[in-house]
Scaffold this motif. Sequence first.
Motif, PDB file in Angstrom:
ATOM      1  N   ALA A  71      80.294-115.929 -92.273  1.00 18.50           N
ATOM      2  CA  ALA A  71      79.353-114.840 -91.975  1.00 18.50           C
ATOM      3  C   ALA A  71      78.623-115.112 -90.664  1.00 18.50           C
ATOM      4  N   ILE A  72      78.214-114.047 -90.036  1.00 20.46           N
ATOM      5  CA  ILE A  72      77.461-114.168 -88.779  1.00 20.46           C
ATOM      6  C   ILE A  72      75.984-114.456 -89.073  1.00 20.46           C
ATOM      7  N   LEU A  73      75.472-113.846 -90.133  1.00 24.59           N
ATOM      8  CA  LEU A  73      74.076-114.091 -90.510  1.00 24.59           C
ATOM      9  C   LEU A  73      73.978-115.368 -91.338  1.00 24.59           C
ATOM     10  N   GLY A  74      72.994-116.186 -91.023  1.00 25.81           N
ATOM     11  CA  GLY A  74      72.804-117.415 -91.811  1.00 25.81           C
ATOM     12  C   GLY A  74      71.333-117.598 -92.151  1.00 25.81           C
ATOM     13  N   PRO A  75      71.035-118.164 -93.335  1.00 20.54           N
ATOM     14  CA  PRO A  75      69.644-118.308 -93.755  1.00 20.54           C
ATOM     15  C   PRO A  75      68.898-119.379 -92.962  1.00 20.54           C
ATOM     16  N   HIS A  76      67.586-119.244 -92.956  1.00 20.74           N
ATOM     17  CA  HIS A  76      66.710-120.201 -92.255  1.00 20.74           C
ATOM     18  C   HIS A  76      67.038-121.639 -92.658  1.00 20.74           C
ATOM     19  N   ALA A  77      67.222-121.849 -93.976  1.00 15.52           N
ATOM     20  CA  ALA A  77      67.425-123.216 -94.481  1.00 15.52           C
ATOM     21  C   ALA A  77      68.657-123.866 -93.847  1.00 15.52           C
ATOM     22  N   GLY A  83      69.663-128.480 -87.558  1.00 18.50           N
ATOM     23  CA  GLY A  83      68.881-128.964 -86.413  1.00 18.50           C
ATOM     24  C   GLY A  83      68.679-127.893 -85.351  1.00 18.50           C
ATOM     25  N   HIS A  84      69.159-126.681 -85.611  1.00 18.91           N
ATOM     26  CA  HIS A  84      69.048-125.639 -84.580  1.00 18.91           C
ATOM     27  C   HIS A  84      67.638-125.060 -84.464  1.00 18.91           C
ATOM     28  N   ILE A  85      66.886-125.039 -85.570  1.00 18.15           N
ATOM     29  CA  ILE A  85      65.507-124.521 -85.484  1.00 18.15           C
ATOM     30  C   ILE A  85      64.686-125.465 -84.601  1.00 18.15           C
ATOM     31  N   GLU A  86      64.911-126.730 -84.825  1.00 11.31           N
ATOM     32  CA  GLU A  86      64.143-127.771 -84.133  1.00 11.31           C
ATOM     33  C   GLU A  86      64.651-128.006 -82.707  1.00 11.31           C
ATOM     34  N   GLN A 126      59.721-124.631 -73.929  1.00  7.82           N
ATOM     35  CA  GLN A 126      61.007-124.715 -74.625  1.00  7.82           C
ATOM     36  C   GLN A 126      61.271-123.388 -75.325  1.00  7.82           C
ATOM     37  N   PHE A 127      62.445-122.833 -75.106  1.00  8.98           N
ATOM     38  CA  PHE A 127      62.765-121.508 -75.650  1.00  8.98           C
ATOM     39  C   PHE A 127      63.933-121.642 -76.632  1.00  8.98           C
ATOM     40  N   ASN A 128      63.715-121.241 -77.889  1.00  8.53           N
ATOM     41  CA  ASN A 128      64.793-121.327 -78.880  1.00  8.53           C
ATOM     42  C   ASN A 128      65.750-120.152 -78.680  1.00  8.53           C
TER      43      ASN A 128
END
Length: 437
Positions: A71-77, A83-86, A126-128
């Motif tokens: 899937a293209i959509l993935g949950p926050h968790a 490690g992508h959020i961080e 820093q820009f996510n």
Amino acid sequence: MSQATSNVSLDTIISLCKRRGFVYQSAEIYGGLNGVYDFGHLGSMLKQNIRNAWTQSITKQQENILFLEGAILGPHAMWEASGHIEGFHDPMVDCLECKHRFRADEIDLQKSCPHCGNKAWTDVRQFNMMFKTHVGAAQEHSSVAYLRPETAQTIFVNFKNVMSTNRVKIPFGIAQIGKAFRNEITPKHFLFRVREFEQMELEWFCHPDDTQHFFDLWCDLRHSFYTTIGIKEKNIRLRSHEKEELAHYSSRTNDVEYQFPFGWKELEGIADRGSFDLDQHSKHSGKDLSVYDDETKSSYVPHVIESSVGVGRLFTALFFDAYCQDVIEGEERTVLKFHPSMAPIKAAFLPLSKKLTEPIRNLYKQIAQKGYKVEFDESGSIGKRYRRQDEIGTPVCFTYDFDSEQDQCVTARDRDTLKQERISMDHVESYLNNLLS
Ligand code: GAP
């Protein structure tokens, strides 16, 4: 034919892509969307050829490769665990005068703004780069989701599903071709750096002791892939990342780089991801992602060697590599010398005069029905029709002329050498077969 030249600017490629219906700026009639493109008829076919060549090459080189469409959509968790959020950030800086935005690692902040010439920078932030959205009607924390910035994570979270439902053993690979999205600070160089793109990724799961062997093997296999699809050897090289360049998940990475007019740049990354991803997903989900080794009667977490290449980036490289201009009989022509396997149209069928249409149209239909991507064209002078096919990279044109009525032969004209030979109409299919094999 005069000496051919192949130096070409990005603008020339962009305008050829638009003129011949390979690529359009997305939503152009509304002013476009920066860093987002649509692919036209020929562009879609070229992309399909790229996908096919990649799939064929990895499956030929190793058995034990399974496919996934995540899937293209993935949950926050999931993105927190990966490690992508961080860590999925690029440094960003703005010019206080002209408000232009830059990637801070791409300009010299000791110097003036390349856009307006003033020197007044904001702090570097820093820009996510992930696109965030909300799933469902209620915009509370639990509904936050992200468009995937790499296809790889859907492979890691499905590792156990794939293994248990396909009865495969380590080592094996999971491959995926699919869309990825990154909110790039500065999309640039046409399809090279965009906000919506397609990746072809292979995650190769192996025993930790075999990591070095498979890292070397995949570097060799992936490096050699590019010449098999016609890219010139001199334009391809393998380069190891310096420590400070490494992504957060990688202990070593080699890039396959292409020599673009704007420098040697990454086409593909081959990374040793170790057990980073499976460990992280195990920790965050609470699910055991280790495998049991019957021989040693113990469990271990497999290591991963990843190969990842962007379809659009390779598309751009193929254009630069194939583009050529020469002069025939005093007339300049543009020709895309695509490898026949990459050419969107494999052959064109041309009656010399409209009076000769029927037999060659029938031959065209027969060949098209057999699944070859071919075109029929009867409009305009024969010279113009040849130029059009040259410009879209069609390797051969078959022309039916007044002699054809007698000898049942057509003239096969080679795109690159311009050599012409008479061949029987009965042999056209085998001619094409040879060309493509
Ligand atoms: N899963 C690993 C990964 O995503 P990456 O080096 O960030 O690694 C892999 O990306 C490949 O994806 C790149 O080598 C490039 O071909 C393509 N790619 C990455 N970002 C891109 C972008 N913004 N536009 C076009 N292609 C991109």
